[in-house]
Design a protein around this motif. Structure first.
Motif, short mmCIF file in Angstrom:
data_model
loop_
_atom_site.label_atom_id
_atom_site.label_comp_id
_atom_site.label_asym_id
_atom_site.label_seq_id
_atom_site.Cartn_x
_atom_site.Cartn_y
_atom_site.Cartn_z
N ALA A 1 47.75 -8.26 76.15
CA ALA A 1 47.61 -8.88 77.42
C ALA A 1 49.27 -9.02 77.61
N GLN B 1 46.93 -18.87 80.04
CA GLN B 1 45.60 -19.23 79.28
C GLN B 1 45.97 -20.19 77.95
N ASN C 1 50.27 -14.03 81.56
CA ASN C 1 48.82 -14.05 81.35
C ASN C 1 48.63 -15.03 80.25
#
Lengths: 190, 95
Positions: free
Chosen positions: B38, B46, B42
């Motif tokens: 990823a 998270q 991002n």
């Protein structure tokens, strides 16, 4: 990333991720083989110097372990940097052998100060046995467990033979606890 | 549909991060990035959400002059993860 994924996909994802963190136990073989060959070579050289050449300072050959220690520290640091994560398993192995290493050092002092070198080998082999047996149990690798048990039997045998031949028993202990299991770990996908 | 599933964990990237952290003692941010494929942005978002839920601990430090972010699962995180897997198994059994 979508949040609408099925329970099956969820489990699949968990499994894939856990799979990716599996420690490559083959990396441990480096340490077993390094220490195996260094100590095996040292003990046989000591036997040769003492029995064949009758050289007085035959024990000086053990200074070679300082080089092995330096290589271990450098290699270990590099591996840690490369890996990017720490596992409890890896740490347990490191701590176990650090403890055994410190015990060897203390044992050397105790033997030099009191017991005397003629009785040293049974104790050293006893500790090889402890480290190897416990490592085998930690990484669940039977050849190491067996190697540890062989060391304990050799430690007892050692008490009944002369110092010069204790060196050969020590070589056998190193072969069964470091070198043979080391190659077996290397050749196996764990 | 999956209303009993912990919404913090039922998100692909957050679940992936938690699954990585459950099997190690601690992991560097770069390791998480490499294994999840990823983007750093991002992952940061998270990781922050997981941290806010007290599921993970985040430590920032310097190593050889480079900033290093280390993530570690907490006891709360382990419990939540176990409960999530249990609920998943129940869903699968029912279906």
């Amino acid at each position: 990333m979508s949040e609408n994924f099925s329970p099956q996909q969820s489990l699949q994802l968990i499994q894939t991720m856990i799979e990716r963190t599996k420690t490559n136990l083959r990396e441990n073989s480096f340490y077993f083989l390094l220490w195996g060959w260094v100590t095996f070579g040292a003990v046989l050289t000591q036997f040769f110097l003492k029995v064949v050449l009758e050289y007085r300072h035959h024990y000086l050959v053990w200074l070679v372990t300082i080089i092995a220690l330096v290589i271990t520290i450098i290699y270990g640091n590099r591996q840690n940097k490369k890996q990017g994560y720490k596992t409890y398993l890896g740490e347990s192995m490191g701590n176990l052998w650090m403890g055994i290493g410190i015990s060897f050092f203390i044992l050397t002092i105790i033997i030099s100060a009191g017991i005397g070198w003629l009785h040293a080998w049974p104790f050293f082999i006893l500790f090889y046995g402890l480290g190897t047996f416990t490592s085998g149990k930690i990484i669940q690798f039977k050849p190491l467990v067996v190697g540890g048990i062989i060391c304990w039997l050799l430690a007892i045998t050692c008490v009944f033979v002369q110092y010069d031949y204790q060196l050969l028993i020590a070589a056998a202990a190193i072969l069964s606890s470091y070198i043979i299991p080391g190659y077996l770990i290397k050749s196996k996908h764990l | 549909m999956f209303k009993d599933l912990d919404p913090i964990l039922h998100s692909q990237l957050r679940l992936a991060i938690m699954s990585l952290l459950i099997s190690v003692k601690e992991a560097e941010f770069t390791f998480i990035k490499e294994k999840t494929n990823a983007t750093a942005g991002n992952i940061s978002v998270q990781v922050q959400k997981l941290k806010d839920a007290n599921y993970i601990e985040v430590t920032k430090q310097f190593k050889d002059n480079y900033p290093q972010t280390i993530c570690k699962i907490t006891a709360t995180g382990v419990k939540a993860f176990e409960a999530y897997v249990k609920t998943l198994q129940e869903y699968i059994k029912k279906s």
